[in-house]
Every structure is written in structure tokens, then in C-alpha cells.
Design an enzyme around this catalytic site. Structure first.
Site, PDB file in Angstrom:
ATOM      1  CG  ASP A 126     -24.700 -64.188  17.304  1.00 55.56           C
ATOM      2  OD1 ASP A 126     -24.373 -63.528  18.307  1.00 55.56           O
ATOM      3  OD2 ASP A 126     -23.935 -64.401  16.338  1.00 55.56           O
ATOM      4  CG  ASP A 174     -22.915 -56.099  12.831  1.00 54.92           C
ATOM      5  OD1 ASP A 174     -22.406 -57.150  13.262  1.00 54.92           O
ATOM      6  OD2 ASP A 174     -23.284 -55.163  13.553  1.00 54.92           O
ATOM      7  CD  GLU A 258     -17.057 -57.092  21.581  1.00 53.33           C
ATOM      8  OE1 GLU A 258     -16.284 -57.719  20.842  1.00 53.33           O
ATOM      9  OE2 GLU A 258     -17.214 -55.857  21.523  1.00 53.33           O
ATOM     10  CG  HIS A 375      -5.939 -53.368  18.748  1.00 47.68           C
ATOM     11  ND1 HIS A 375      -5.374 -52.601  17.767  1.00 47.68           N
ATOM     12  CD2 HIS A 375      -7.011 -53.982  18.174  1.00 47.68           C
ATOM     13  CE1 HIS A 375      -6.049 -52.753  16.643  1.00 47.68           C
ATOM     14  NE2 HIS A 375      -7.062 -53.587  16.865  1.00 47.68           N
ATOM     15  CB  THR A 417     -11.964 -60.107  20.218  1.00 54.45           C
ATOM     16  OG1 THR A 417     -11.720 -58.795  20.755  1.00 54.45           O
ATOM     17  CG2 THR A 417     -13.373 -60.524  20.574  1.00 54.45           C
ATOM     18  CD  GLU A 455     -15.370 -64.688  19.842  1.00 56.00           C
ATOM     19  OE1 GLU A 455     -15.467 -63.587  19.247  1.00 56.00           O
ATOM     20  OE2 GLU A 455     -16.293 -65.210  20.480  1.00 56.00           O
ATOM     21  CG  ASN A 456     -10.941 -64.776  13.905  1.00 53.57           C
ATOM     22  OD1 ASN A 456     -11.585 -65.639  14.505  1.00 53.57           O
ATOM     23  ND2 ASN A 456     -11.170 -64.480  12.644  1.00 53.57           N
ATOM     24  CB  ALA A 457     -10.934 -58.669  16.234  1.00 49.67           C
ATOM     25  CG  LEU A 458     -10.468 -57.288  12.018  1.00 50.51           C
ATOM     26  CD1 LEU A 458      -9.337 -56.478  11.419  1.00 50.51           C
ATOM     27  CD2 LEU A 458     -11.782 -56.523  11.954  1.00 50.51           C
ATOM     28  NE  ARG A 488     -19.830 -63.783  11.339  1.00 48.44           N
ATOM     29  CZ  ARG A 488     -20.314 -63.812  12.588  1.00 48.44           C
ATOM     30  NH1 ARG A 488     -21.076 -64.827  12.951  1.00 48.44           N
ATOM     31  NH2 ARG A 488     -20.070 -62.845  13.419  1.00 48.44           N
TER      32      ARG A 488
END
Length: 545
Positions: A126, A174, A258, A375, A417, A455-458, A488
Site C-alpha cells: 500500500d 487493520d 475498494e 457475501h 476478494t 484475493e483472500n478476504a481473511l 498477508r
């Protein structure tokens, strides 16, 4: 070597699991197990293996597949696609410090070396607006990022850079707080309508309201001009790396980067999963736009406010007059409001991406835009949580095709995601269907001719999540993923078993994702025994200090 893994598959449990978010202290020695092509995985459930075998099916088969396809008229045709799916890994949110320097450079160097040895294509970082332009308008400090770019180049990796025009802190994952630039916050304090506002008057400082995109409210510049100047500065500073080391520029267009409204803010407990969220159209600029649209339609009364019966953040659809089964969402007024609300979001994305396209055209760098995987309540008729976020997707309307076409218009990759999630992992009361949502988005991208990445969300380290990404990445009649970014890099990722799983996942993705990394996740929450059988036990060590 053997270990016991207890599955924890509830969305809520996964979301609130206390895991390390950033490599706060990489001191010491970490072993990376080197996985060779000859490595094979053996799995044995404490339940019958036959039952586990029966669960090894693709995401959409049989009656469950038919039900989801009926929802949006999907017609799934499977075809083989052995193309490589490159894997990137997101770097920690605080990769660059508040002072503008690269955080823990020795640790980063060792980590990049390890990722390269794992076969990873590159990393994502980022580029925070709140750090780079914090000293004043048009005063940019790219030095920490320049150091990272050179380090990434040294290791032969690629870089995805996110133009992050949002506040970091208070949302899922975060781990640090990076507000908007101080000079921008000063303008917001003078004019609170610069940020998104809900019906109760609560202001959200995550991102500048799109209602004032074209107004000179930031010391003589419009927000879109400010974003353009920022991207132009980045392009000029890194012109020698664009299209080479810097392979992709992801353009932030809202909270969490997003393209959406901040309809489900977690800070201060405002929203909790699986609440429907709230519409964010009550700053004076959005209200003026709504009033003008209603008057143009000859329905002046419709422009006085947003829906009065849309409920509150934590409620469920059936608890409201607007989102319930045959609610106001499906009335003439509801259709007018939702077309305006979602249309404003599309216009916002179109403006920013048009600017980005003009700036980065000819540099060789790809552009991408991120869309949230909302979702929950997907199985309801109104798709309430998607509507409040700005995605006009209902039982009767495909809300992702217009987004895909807008992104495709500018040659922008559609980054989506929740590609790791499964329906059976979600609580029944939330009416979730991440698998149905992903398939709908894949179809929309294919129809629009837009490239799709995931991407994966979690944060997930289990075999089930990896297997689901593999299934998602495959081409269903030409609509597989072009790339995948893993969320991450942190201390937990480098734990031996987690690292081993990642290496094998990257290897299979490089082969087109045509085989299963591990059996499906253990949906019964029993103990899953996994034994690794290797011909060699070669290991290498990297000092992360």
C-alpha cells in the site's frame, strides 16, 4: 512429521481470531521447509475416509450448483486451462513507517528472499496517501517506497502498488492506524460534509465522499485532481520501474481501497457481521445530487432523503421495510434510489480510472481496481448488504456486470476478494454464499471481457482455504483468474506448517491449479491428521531480524 489441525470454520471465528497482523518482531531464526516436487501429502480423518472423499467435489455440482445457477442464470461449462496463475503476497500494512522510511529493512530483505525461493511472483504494498503527502499539498515523499522497489528488484520479484487514498484502521485485518493526510483532515474539520455520512449524521473519515469528486474542496483542487496529481507523482518518480519491477498499479476508489461505500464500518462497534449496513448518502453533496436526480425524474419528493425504512447497521433484511422479501427495494421508488446510489459509485470509479489510464498509459504497468466480496445475505432476494455498499445486485438484477464493464472500458483488471471462502463454512442465519458470489463475478468479468484477479478476504493458512482458491482460479469456459494475491505476509506465515502449505500452493498454482493441495477442509470440525512424507528433509534457514 505430523501435526493435528483443528478446523475452525465459522466466519465469525475466523474473522476475530487473534493472529499476528504484522511482523512486529522477526528476530530469531525461522526454518523454511523446502518442498520438492516429489513431496506428497497424506491425509487421514478421524472420521471415515470415504466420507471425506465424497466431499472432494468442485464448488458447484449437483443440486447445490443448480440452485446457485438459477439465482443469476449461470451456466457453468468446465474446460481445462493449464495456464500459470502467478501468486503475489501482500506486505504488512506498515511496510513504510510514519517517518517515510522502510520498516525493518533486514527483516524485509530476508522475507523477500524466502518468498522468491517459494516461487512467489511478487509482492503487493500500500502506498498510503496519508504518509506520502502528509507534509502538505503536492509535497510527496516516496523514499521508503523507492528503497522497497530496489529491494524487490534485487530479489527478482515483481511489485503491485496500491494507490491507497483511504484511512487505515478500524476494519478487518487493520493492524495499524494511518489516517488521511493532516492537511486533508484540517479541511474535513472545517467542512465535515467532505466525508461520508449516514442517516443519523455519523461521519466516516475513512475516505472523501464521492459527492464532492468534482468540487475544489481540497485547497483549490478537487479530490479527483488530488488523486491524479498523486498518481502522476508516483509515475514520474518510478518511471524507470513501471512495467518492469512495478508490474501493476491498483487504484484505490473507496474504503479499504475498494470501489464501495463505507456501509459496514467496524470501528467503535458500529457494525457487526452479518448486519445489513446503512446507506451513506447524507452529506450535503450527496443529498444535493439525490435531489437533482429526483427532480429530473419528476419525483421531487423522492429527493428529500434516503429510504426511511432501511433499518440500521446490525439488523437483518426481514427486520426492515426496505430490504424484506417484498420490500420497498422492489418498488418504483426503490429502483430509482438504488439506480442513483449505485450509479454514483460507478461514475466515481469511472472518473478516477480515466485519470489513472491517462497517467499510466504506455508505461507497461497494468491497472487494477478492487471490489469487495460482500457475501452475507447473498441468498436473500434483496441482497441487502450489497445494496448499502453500492452494488445494485438483487434476485432480479446483476449488479456486477456494470462494474466489470466500467473496469474493462479502461483496461483495468477486476480484482475480487473472498475467493477462499466456502458456503458450508458460513453460519446459516447469515444467508451467505461466497461461492455463488464468486461465480457470478467470474461470469460478469467474462461477459464484459475484463481480466479477473483474486484475493483472500481473511487471513487463512489452512488447506481448505487453499483448495478453494485453487478451485476458483481454474477456468470455467475461459474465466479463470489471471493472478492471485495472498493476504498477508506476517510472522505466522513463516511458521513451518503454514510455510509448507504456502509453498505447495504456489507450486500448484504455477501448474495451472490442476490438482488438489490437500483434502477439503474438515467441515465437521473433527481433528484432521496430516502426515508429510518426503524423500529428503532439506531445510534452509533465514534470519529475520
Amino acid at each position: 512429521m505430523a501435526f493435528t489441525l483443528r478446523s475452525s470454520i465459522s466466519f465469525i471465528n475466523l474473522k476475530h481470531k487473534n493472529t499476528a497482523k504484522t511482523p512486529n518482531d522477526f528476530s530469531g531464526m525461522v526454518c523454511f521447509a523446502q518442498i520438492r516436487p516429489s513431496c506428497r501429502l497424506q491425509a487421514k480423518n478421524s472420521m471415515q475416509e470415504a466420507q471425506l472423499s465424497r466431499e472432494r467435489t468442485s464448488v458447484f455440482e449437483g443440486e447445490r450448483n443448480e440452485e446457485r445457477e438459477k439465482l443469476h442464470g449461470l451456466s457453468i461449462v468446465h474446460s481445462k486451462n493449464d495456464s500459470k496463475v502467478p501468486v503475489f503476497v501482500m506486505l504488512p500494512l506498515d511496510t513504510v513507517s510514519v517517518g517515510g522510511n522502510l520498516n525493518k529493512p533486514r527483516a524485509m530483505n530476508a522475507s523477500l528472499m524466502a518468498l522468491k525461493s517459494a516461487g512467489v511472483e511478487g509482492v503487493m504494498v500500500d502506498a498510503w496517501w496519508g504518509l506520502v503527502e502528509k507534509d502538505g499539498p503536492l509535497k510527496y515523499n516516496w523514499e521508503g517506497y523507492a528503497e522497497l522497489v530496489k529491494m524487490v528488484q534485487k530479489h527478482g520479484l515483481k511489485l503491485q502498488v496500491v494507490m491507497s487514498f483511504h484511512h487505515c484502521g478500524g476494519n478487518v485485518g487493520d493492524s495499524c492506524s494511518i489516517p488521511l493526510p493532516p492537511w486533508v483532515l484540517e479541511e474535513i474539520s472545517k467542512n465535515p460534509d467532505l466525508v461520508y455520512t449516514d442517516r443519523s449524521g455519523r461521519r466516516n473519515p475513512e475516505y472523501i465522499s464521492l459527492g464532492c469528486d468534482s468540487l475544489p474542496v481540497l485547497r483549490g483542487r478537487t479530490p479527483v485532481q488530488v488523486y491524479s496529481d498523486y498518481m502522476r507523482s508516483f509515475s514520474e518518480r518510478f518511471k524507470d520501474y513501471l512495467g518492469d519491477v512495478i508490474e501493476e498499479v491498483q487504484v484505490g476508489m473507496g474504503p479499504c481501497g475498494e470501489l464501495r461505500y463505507p456501509s459496514y464500518p467496524e470501528s467503535n462497534g458500529t457494525w457487526r457481521f452479518p448486519g445489513i449496513g446503512e446507506f451513506q448518502c447524507y452529506d450535503k453533496y450527496m443529498r444535493a445530487s439525490l435531489a437533482a436526480s429526483a427532480e429530473a425524474k419528476g419525483k421531487k419528493d423522492w429527493g428529500q432523503s434516503g429510504p426511511h425504512d432501511s433499518g440500521q447497521y446490525r439488523q437483518f433484511p426481514e427486520e426492515t421495510g426496505f430490504f424484506r422479501r417484498d420490500g420497498t427495494w422492489n418498488s418504483e421508488y426503490g429502483q430509482f434510489f438504488l439506480e442513483w446510489y449505485s450509479g454514483k459509485l460507478l461514475e466515481h470509479g469511472d472518473r478516477i480510472l480515466a485519470a489513472a489510464e491517462s497517467i499510466f498509459q504506455g508505461t507497461g504497468a497494468k491497472l487494477s481496481g478492487k471490489v469487495a466480496g460482500i457475501h452475507w445475505h447473498y441468498r436473500s432476494r434483496s441482497h441487502a448488504a450489497e445494496l448499502t455498499a453500492g452494488y445494485y445486485n438483487t434476485r432480479h438484477r446483476d449488479g456486477y456486470l456494470p462494474i466489470a464493464r466500467m473496469l474493462g472500458k479502461h483496461g483495468v483488471v477486476f480484482n475480487f476478494t473472498c475467493t477462499e471462502m466456502r458456503d458450508r463454512e458460513q453460519p446459516d442465519h447469515a444467508n451467505c454464499s461466497p461461492e455463488g458470489l464468486v461465480q457470478q463475478v467470474k461470469r460478469a468479468a467474462k461477459t464484459a471481457g475484463t481480466e479477473l484477479a483474486g484475493e483472500n478476504a481473511l487471513e487463512r493458512y489452512d488447506a481448505g482455504a487453499y483448495s478453494q482458491v485453487l478451485a476458483t482460479s481454474r477456468s470455467d469456459s475461459g474465466n479463470g483468474l489471471s493472478a492471485f494475491t495472498y493476504l498477508r505476509m506476517n510472522k505466522q506465515l513463516f511458521e513451518p506448517e503454514n510455510w509448507r502449505q504456502l509453498v505447495e500452493f504456489v507450486k500448484i498454482m504455477s501448474e495451472g491449479g490442476r490438482k488438489t493441495i490437500l483434502p477439503e477442509s474438515d467441515s465437521s470440525r473433527t481433528d484432521l491428521y496430516v502426515g508429510f512424507v518426503t524423500k529428503t528433509k532439506a531445510k534452509k534457514e533465514a534470519a529475520l531480524v
